[in-house]
Design an enzyme around this catalytic site. Structure first.
Site, PDB file in Angstrom:
ATOM      1  N   ASP A 123     -12.882   5.317   1.923  1.00  0.00           N
ATOM      2  CA  ASP A 123     -11.421   5.311   2.057  1.00  0.00           C
ATOM      3  C   ASP A 123     -10.881   6.741   2.024  1.00  0.00           C
ATOM      4  OD1 ASP A 123      -8.686   5.044   1.810  1.00  0.00           O
ATOM      5  OD2 ASP A 123      -8.727   3.743   0.046  1.00  0.00           O
ATOM      6  N   LYS A 162       3.046  11.321  -3.679  1.00  0.00           N
ATOM      7  CA  LYS A 162       1.893  10.729  -4.366  1.00  0.00           C
ATOM      8  C   LYS A 162       0.930  11.792  -4.883  1.00  0.00           C
ATOM      9  CE  LYS A 162      -1.519   7.114  -3.407  1.00  0.00           C
ATOM     10  NZ  LYS A 162      -2.025   6.271  -2.303  1.00  0.00           N
ATOM     11  N   GLU A 194      -7.167   0.696  -4.153  1.00  0.00           N
ATOM     12  CA  GLU A 194      -7.119   0.573  -2.695  1.00  0.00           C
ATOM     13  C   GLU A 194      -8.432   0.088  -2.075  1.00  0.00           C
ATOM     14  OE1 GLU A 194      -5.631   4.436  -1.679  1.00  0.00           O
ATOM     15  OE2 GLU A 194      -3.668   3.980  -2.534  1.00  0.00           O
ATOM     16  N   ASP A 201       0.871  -1.157   0.000  1.00  0.00           N
ATOM     17  CA  ASP A 201       0.000   0.000   0.000  1.00  0.00           C
ATOM     18  C   ASP A 201       0.917   1.218   0.000  1.00  0.00           C
ATOM     19  OD1 ASP A 201      -1.718   2.076   0.499  1.00  0.00           O
ATOM     20  OD2 ASP A 201      -2.339   1.390   2.483  1.00  0.00           O
TER      21      ASP A 201
END
Lengths: 533, 183
Positions: free
Chosen positions: A196, A73, A174, A11
């Site tokens: 999420d 990211k 994810e 992850d």
């Protein structure tokens, strides 16, 4: 499957990363030597040319601010001219510069790096953690990305894996990974929603989980919304308050800004856990007389909730969208699963409970569940027996489009279409003797090109040359299981494949990747013990 | 390893794929319920989803399975949507079946264009023409024949090629003559 075949699930988060392996048929989070189960996605470039990665590097955000890269990211797979990059330039202590083809480069430690190279250093650390745990080399991995990531961002993440010396078996969404971990070993038939909220992105996916099939019904998201934005609210409040009291704007100094940011993050965690937070930053700045000043504040739960209420509300707009795409109402949902550190906040838990009229599932670690799901999928992809394991049916999050005249676009593949899928479209030449056809490919929900993300410009050559309108080529758009777009073309008459070149793209070329992989392998990663000590 | 019988079946299926309609791809009846279509999609996914064969080295079998699976998702996307399914069913049971085995939004656009043409033919291509024609129809209903003729004549001025307008005008004019004779 060969006994020694293992693959890890990673992850790769905005703020923290986590790695997991299937051990004795169970997804297991692998801790590093110091027992840490999650690792800051931070890379610090040291004076001697070596780098520090993870929680040890995070400590350098303040002391070695200009050479310490975090939240990479947020920038991966984006163009230099995008809003997110402009915003980051104002916020980040490290230098963000323009590279070739509108790409983004980071200048740190006396070198210029592409974003995949930075992320590759984090991935290499994850690889090292697994290898020192098992005592041997592991090169195969599944890497997760936010479901709402576009093709550029997915491709860049895959490149990062390759640069880190990994064979990327699959890019998995994810929330889908989280659902996989939730459904693993549980014989249920449910409709679940995955909420999420990560450090920098927000995703919602609705899945139908059966005995051996996981079908994603819809997904929606916001790649500009995450826990970082909650920290920013506290930070802004602290800075405004300080300015009102002392007339000094702490935001003018990047060093002060980092201290504020850190205090903001800590206050958010404290207020979420204890209902209130005391903030104390010693020696944050000096006043005009050279007197050292401290920042002292306390933040109450209600006060915090008011600060972030609009951010929380924004997440439910996205939930509305996901439900609508799945043609469902909250009444159709059997279970709600929370993923991501910020979902520990009581305000999120309570708001989610109200929205879905259901208590979220407890007993799932929001920081680890995605990596666990990734390792389950990694394990399944290695299986040579092709035994009937769980089948994962995912969707593409964004509508695929091509550019047409006047800055408009035309839909090719709708969002929330199951993948892999392909669609062909015929094109004809518009001039006599034309020997090349160019098309621009976009992803997004706007029928104007400017409102969508450009994936690239494709040029086809090598087809029959003839009068205008006489020559037809079939262009095939394919979205593979990674959610990555492939474009190819063939002469409609002869079926002969034409050659395709990408003349505009934010990504790295094959040569760039190989060079970066070699450079990456040479970079010495400092043992974290020295830095901690 | 892949079962030999399945490998042969896959190769045969890949070869005839372009002559199958979506119902045949999913192996369901044209009357299948939405539940049956979903179940078929799951069943075929278990058999052909590329994840299952990921660990195998590249083979023609793998390519075939991938090609088939992409068609399976394509079939599912069309058949799970009531509106698209209805339209597709009309396509594959019609005379152009061979050309319309793969659902295309474009054929949807064509239908919309055809519908628009039909409406235009019925009520006129110009807003003024449509308005005058509608007024004339109302006039006729209310027995105001003279007014109807006047309106239709103007409508024909706007759309000289509109056969329907001309027909209506001729009919209305006949009525005028007839009424006059009765008097």
């Amino acid at each position: 499957m060969a006994d020694d075949a293992v693959a890890m699930g990673i992850d790769l988060g905005t703020s923290y990363s986590c790695v997991s392996l299937m051990i004795d048929g169970k997804p297991t989070v692998i801790p590093n030597e110091w027992g840490d189960r999650t690792h800051a996605s931070v890379v610090s470039f040291l004076q001697d040319g070596s780098v520090l990665v993870g929680n040890a590097a995070k400590k350098n955000i303040i002391t070695n601010a200009e050479n310490t890269v975090y939240s990479a990211k947020r920038l991966i797979g984006r163009y230099f001219f995008s809003d997110e990059v402009k915003k980051a330039q104002a916020m980040m202590p490290y230098q963000i510069v323009e590279g070739p083809n509108n790409a983004v480069r980071i200048r740190a430690g006396g070198q210029e790096l592409s974003l995949p190279e930075v992320s590759a250093l984090v991935l290499r650390e994850m690889k090292a953690i697994v290898e020192s745990y098992l005592g041997r080399e592991v090169t195969k991995a599944v890497i997760t990305v936010p479901a709402y990531f576009n093709d550029n961002q997915r491709q860049a993440t895959k490149d990062a894996g390759r640069i880190a010396g990994l064979e990327v078996l699959r890019i998995v969404n994810e929330p889908t990974a989280a659902a996989l971990a939730y459904g693993f070993g549980r014989d249920v038939a449910q409709r679940v929603v995955i909420y999420d909220l990560g450090g920098g992105t927000f995703d919602v996916s609705i899945l139908e989980i059966g005995k051996d099939v996981f079908e994603v019904l819809s997904t929606a998201g916001d790649t500009y919304l995450g826990g970082d934005d909650f920290d920013d609210r506290i930070m802004t409040w602290l800075a405004d308050d300080f300015q009102a009291k002392h007339g000094l704007d702490l935001r003018q100094n990047k060093f002060c800004l980092q201290m504020l940011k850190e205090a903001g993050e800590k206050a958010k965690i404290d207020v979420g856990r204890d209902g209130q937070a005391s903030i104390f930053i010693e020696g944050i700045c000096q006043d005009a007389a050279g007197q050292v000043m401290n920042l002292e504040q306390s933040l109450g739960g209600d006060q915090f909730n008011k600060m972030v209420m609009d951010l929380v509300q924004r997440t439910f707009k996205v939930c509305d969208e996901a439900l609508q795409s799945a043609r469902m109402t909250v009444g159709d949902i059997d279970a709600v699963i929370l993923v991501g550190g910020p979902t520990r906040l009581p305000i999120i838990r309570n708001s989610v409970k109200h929205y879905f009229q259901k208590e979220p599932i407890v007993g799932i670690d929001p920081d680890e569940v995605v990596a666990m799901g990734a390792s389950i999928q990694a394990h399944a992809l290695l299986d040579e027996t092709t035994a009937a394991t769980s089948t994962l049916l995912d969707v593409t999050p964004l509508t695929l489009r091509i550019g047409t005249v006047g800055g408009f676009t035309e839909k090719i593949i709708d969002k929330n279409t199951p993948i892999p899928i392909e669609k062909s479209k015929p094109f004809t030449t518009s001039r006599d003797g034309q020997d090349r056809v160019k098309i621009k490919v976009y992803q997004g929900e706007d029928n104007k090109a400017e409102g969508c993300e450009l994936l690239g410009e494709f040029e086809f050559t090598g087809f029959r040359v003839g009068y205008r309108g006489d020559v037809k080529i079939d262009v095939t758009f394919e979205i593979d299981s990674n959610g990555i777009v492939n474009v190819s073309a063939a002469d409609a008459e002869s079926g002969q494949k034409t050659s395709t070149t990408i003349s505009l793209s934010s990504g790295l070329s094959e040569k760039d990747i190989e060079a970066a992989a070699a450079r990456n392998a040479r970079t010495k990663v400092e043992d974290s013990i020295e830095a901690v000590g | 390893m892949v079962d030999l019988a399945f490998e042969i079946e896959t190769e045969a299926l890949a070869q005839v794929l372009d002559s199958l309609d979506y119902f045949q791809v999913l192996k369901v009846a044209q009357t299948a319920s939405p539940g049956e279509i979903k179940a078929a999609f799951y069943r075929e996914s278990r058999a052909y989803h590329p994840d299952r064969y990921n660990a195998l080295p590249p083979t023609p079998f793998k390519d075939n399975a991938f090609k088939i699976y992409k068609r399976i998702t394509e079939a599912y996307v069309t058949l799970r949507d009531d509106r698209k399914r209805q339209r597709y069913l009309a396509d594959v049971t019609g005379p152009d079946r061979d050309r319309k085995l793969r659902f295309d939004e474009e054929s949807e656009q064509e239908t919309k264009a055809a519908q628009r043409r039909q409406i235009e033919e019925q009520f006129g291509q110009t807003p003024k023409g449509r308005q005058l024609y509608q007024q004339a129809m109302k006039d006729l209903e209310a027995g105001r024949v003279d007014a109807a003729v006047r309106n239709l004549k103007t409508a024909v001025m706007f759309e000289p090629a509109n056969a329907r307008f001309k027909e209506a005008l001729a009919a209305a004019e006949k009525k005028v003559v007839h009424d006059f004779r009765v008097k």
